[in-house]
Design an enzyme around this catalytic site. Sequence first.
Site, mmCIF file in Angstrom:
data_model
loop_
_atom_site.group_PDB
_atom_site.id
_atom_site.type_symbol
_atom_site.label_atom_id
_atom_site.label_comp_id
_atom_site.label_asym_id
_atom_site.label_seq_id
_atom_site.Cartn_x
_atom_site.Cartn_y
_atom_site.Cartn_z
ATOM 1 N N ASP A 1 0.759 -1.189 0.052
ATOM 2 C CA ASP A 1 0.140 -0.063 -0.047
ATOM 3 C C ASP A 1 0.861 1.182 -0.055
ATOM 4 O O ASP A 1 1.659 1.600 0.863
ATOM 5 C CB ASP A 1 -0.885 0.143 1.297
ATOM 6 C CG ASP A 1 -2.018 1.002 1.306
ATOM 7 O OD1 ASP A 1 -1.698 2.068 0.511
ATOM 8 O OD2 ASP A 1 -2.959 0.665 1.801
ATOM 9 N N ARG B 1 -0.232 4.403 -0.449
ATOM 10 C CA ARG B 1 -1.134 5.668 -0.444
ATOM 11 C C ARG B 1 -0.710 6.568 0.388
ATOM 12 O O ARG B 1 -0.261 6.034 1.596
ATOM 13 C CB ARG B 1 -2.654 5.053 -0.299
ATOM 14 C CG ARG B 1 -3.468 4.509 -1.465
ATOM 15 C CD ARG B 1 -4.686 4.033 -1.159
ATOM 16 N NE ARG B 1 -4.547 3.019 -0.191
ATOM 17 C CZ ARG B 1 -5.610 2.244 0.318
ATOM 18 N NH1 ARG B 1 -6.928 2.455 -0.328
ATOM 19 N NH2 ARG B 1 -5.347 1.130 1.135
#
Length: 241
Positions: free
Chosen positions: A165, A167
């Site tokens: 991830d 983000r």
Amino acid sequence: MDILQDKMKLIEITADEKICLVGPVKLPIKQGDFTATFNWYSWLKVDATQTKEEVVASLAKSNLAFGQQSSVLVYGDFAHEDDALIRMHSICHTGDIFGSQRCDCGFQLHESMKMIANHGCGAIFYLADHEGRGIGLFSKSLAYLLQEDGYDTVEANHALAFEDDTRSYEDAIRVLEALRDKPVTLITNNPKKLSALKAHGLLADHHVPLWGGLTDTNRFYLETKVQKSGHILEEKPTIHV
């Protein structure tokens, strides 16, 4: 062009960059039987030296259609109400637009809009650079092919040399702080989103879970969220076939 500049706000990020936040724009929404009017904002990173006039003047040469910009859908008196729901929603081209059943993103987007409207106040931050947990749409298509060959979501990202991830919520949080300085309740199953808000000193001590939209085609994807990404399972969703 005063009408545009009155709707623009420059938010300082660093000595070199600002966020130009534009809005609100009245946006009537209809999804099936659900109807509501939200206030729409969009934002763009600009050079710290640019004025509002220079931002507008540069648009025709900026080729913004070749990139992506993020949005905020605001409902109710977001700046002043004591209690507001928010969702940090990562763009999902396949789920949000095409209605793909390989994930639950479209369900979560539409359901959170209903939850916020029913609550009376809140905002959805629609984050444009978050496709595929930050790997982009083209890379996501390759990850999907790997998933069809037995990889889970995390394994597929790793096979393409991405982290699980990537983000970041930094820009969204800056925009949130510009729109509201009161506590918020986050609609999420993801503890990383809660941690990102708390790291900024924002009051988000509790959250509202959003499970649902489970089908036979996204069951493995949702199980991976819980088992490998630490998503908080607080209620068992109903399978829709």
